[in-house]
Design an enzyme around this catalytic site. Structure first.
Site, PDB file in Angstrom:
ATOM      1  N   MET A   1       0.779  -1.262  -0.102  1.00  0.00           N
ATOM      2  CA  MET A   1       0.085   0.011  -0.039  1.00  0.00           C
ATOM      3  C   MET A   1       0.971   1.474  -0.104  1.00  0.00           C
ATOM      4  SD  MET A   1      -3.074  -0.558  -0.002  1.00  0.00           S
ATOM      5  CE  MET A   1      -4.167   0.513   0.771  1.00  0.00           C
ATOM      6  N   CYS A   2       0.258   2.202  -0.631  1.00  0.00           N
ATOM      7  CA  CYS A   2       1.323   3.426  -0.912  1.00  0.00           C
ATOM      8  C   CYS A   2       0.402   4.692  -0.984  1.00  0.00           C
ATOM      9  CB  CYS A   2       1.910   3.256  -2.472  1.00  0.00           C
ATOM     10  SG  CYS A   2       2.579   1.612  -2.698  1.00  0.00           S
ATOM     11  N   ARG A   3       0.814   5.613  -1.365  1.00  0.00           N
ATOM     12  CA  ARG A   3       0.135   7.146  -1.663  1.00  0.00           C
ATOM     13  C   ARG A   3       0.648   7.754  -2.795  1.00  0.00           C
ATOM     14  NH1 ARG A   3      -3.896   7.020   2.167  1.00  0.00           N
ATOM     15  NH2 ARG A   3      -4.116   5.108   0.765  1.00  0.00           N
ATOM     16  N   VAL A  93       4.661   7.770  -3.169  1.00  0.00           N
ATOM     17  CA  VAL A  93       5.404   7.347  -2.129  1.00  0.00           C
ATOM     18  C   VAL A  93       5.271   5.772  -1.794  1.00  0.00           C
ATOM     19  CG1 VAL A  93       6.096   9.471  -1.040  1.00  0.00           C
ATOM     20  CG2 VAL A  93       3.983   8.358  -0.228  1.00  0.00           C
ATOM     21  N   ASN A 120      -1.788   2.561  -6.529  1.00  0.00           N
ATOM     22  CA  ASN A 120      -1.923   2.455  -4.945  1.00  0.00           C
ATOM     23  C   ASN A 120      -2.643   1.212  -4.813  1.00  0.00           C
ATOM     24  OD1 ASN A 120      -4.155   3.940  -2.401  1.00  0.00           O
ATOM     25  ND2 ASN A 120      -2.366   2.566  -2.128  1.00  0.00           N
TER      26      ASN A 120
END
Ligand SMILES: *[C@@H]1O[C@H](CO)[C@@H](O)[C@H](O)[C@H]1NC(C)=O
Ligand SMILES: *[C@@H]1O[C@H](CO)[C@@H](O)[C@H](O)[C@H]1NC(C)=O
Ligand SMILES: *[C@@H]1O[C@H](CO)[C@@H](O)[C@H](O)[C@H]1NC(C)=O
Length: 320
Positions: A1-3, A93, A120
């Site tokens: 999981m990211c942003r 990110v 994401n």
């Protein structure tokens, strides 16, 4: 999981005004994100990437800068962001999913010709569908893929859905069609492999003129990963050092799409509904399309996302 975040504006915008300076900028989200569904830790420190188009060369491929260092520790990112202006930017990110190494080739966004892509979420049971997915991808795209993540292979699958992914311009509907087909094929592959966990598919793709993204999960009782948008005439810093979206004369000059709002001013941000395709056209118009496949269920009693402005611990009176 990211942003991730992306934006498109009529006039070039300084990257710092979107990426590094707002109170909940993507840089702050890299060490302090509030809305990730896995809620394991608030860190997205496994590298980052930023990709932008040069306003002087709108039909040329983007420049992509990636690093495996955490975004909050990268002086180069802050220096570049304080100088570069662009009309269309992607930034990501990363919090690596287990099993996928931390390497530059695994940092989003990726580009191919003029197209750029970031994700994401995750493709559930990816190892069980990887061979079948790769078999669908022609050699030229296959050999362009240097990392090994579910996200980059999803980009490969997306490129495969276009007649000629190396064209310099696309009609927004072509990108929309290819992205929806990508989601459909990923679901079909998962069904054939008997995968029984949900996928989270928040994809964003651009050709440098339009942006098309999805907020999507194949699960009907849980929300998809968070995704917000904001639009207006300009996004600038006021005298209190807070960024605000200005809405002069209903002009849409800038659209921001982001995993989490960049500021704590609730009225500036709208949640993109679950299972929706979001489009920003070359003229900076916004269109939302429900993805009405077998997982479409507008009445679903989905588990609500934690409201970001209460977790934020900084409720600003007057704006909530
Ligand atoms: C964002 O991070 C910077 C440090 O990099 C910090 O000074 C600032 O207070 C943070 N903003 C918020 C709202 O937490
Ligand atoms: C910043 O760029 C320099 C090259 O100018 C490079 O040597 C250094 O490793 C980079 N640092 C980071 C944190 O990316
Ligand atoms: C989607 O998610 C559910 C979990 O809610 C799972 O049971 C199902 O197999 C998944 N895959 C597809 C393609 O529907």
């Amino acid at each position: 999981m990211c942003r991730w975040i992306c934006f498109k504006a009529k006039a070039p915008v300084l990257l710092a005004d979107l990426l590094t300076r707002p109170s909940h900028s993507i840089i702050n989200q890299s060490f302090d994100c509030r809305l990730r569904l896995d809620e394991v830790r608030p860190l997205n420190g496994d590298g980052f990437g930023v990709g932008w188009y040069d306003p002087a060369e709108p039909f040329e491929p983007p420049c992509v800068f990636t690093s495996v260092l955490p975004a909050w520790n990268n002086p180069n990112l802050s220096r570049l962001a304080a100088k570069i202006k662009s009309n269309l930017v992607f930034c990501h990110v990363r919090a690596a999913s287990s099993g996928f190494p931390i390497s530059e080739s695994n940092c989003h966004p990726w580009s191919y010709g003029n197209l750029m892509f970031q994700h994401n979420g995750y493709v559930a049971g990816f190892n069980k569908i990887k061979r079948a997915l790769q078999a669908l991808i022609p050699d030229d795209i296959y050999h362009h893929i240097h990392g090994n993540t579910d996200s980059e292979w999803s980009f490969g699958l997306f490129l495969t859905q276009l007649d000629d992914p190396l064209r310099t311009q696309f009609v927004p509907d072509e990108l929309k069609g290819a992205l929806l087909k990508t989601v459909t094929i990923l679901n079909q592959l998962a069904t054939s492999a008997g995968i029984d966990t949900p996928s989270l598919l928040n994809f964003a793709v651009t050709d440098g003129r339009s942006i098309v993204c999805t907020r999507y999960t194949n699960c009907s009782d849980r929300e998809a990963a968070s995704l917000y948008w904001s639009s207006g005439s300009k996004f600038t810093c006021d005298e209190n050092n807070e960024y605000q979206m200005h809405k002069a004369a209903k002009k849409e000059d800038i659209v921001i799409i982001s995993s989490e709002p960049l500021t704590f001013t609730k009225s500036d941000w709208c949640k993109i509904p679950d299972n929706t395709l979001f489009m920003v056209t070359p003229n900076v118009n916004v269109l939302l399309f429900p993805i009405e496949d077998e997982h479409w269920n507008p009445k679903a009693d989905r588990e609500p996302e934690v409201p970001w402005w209460t977790v934020a611990g900084r409720i600003r009176s007057g704006t909530e």
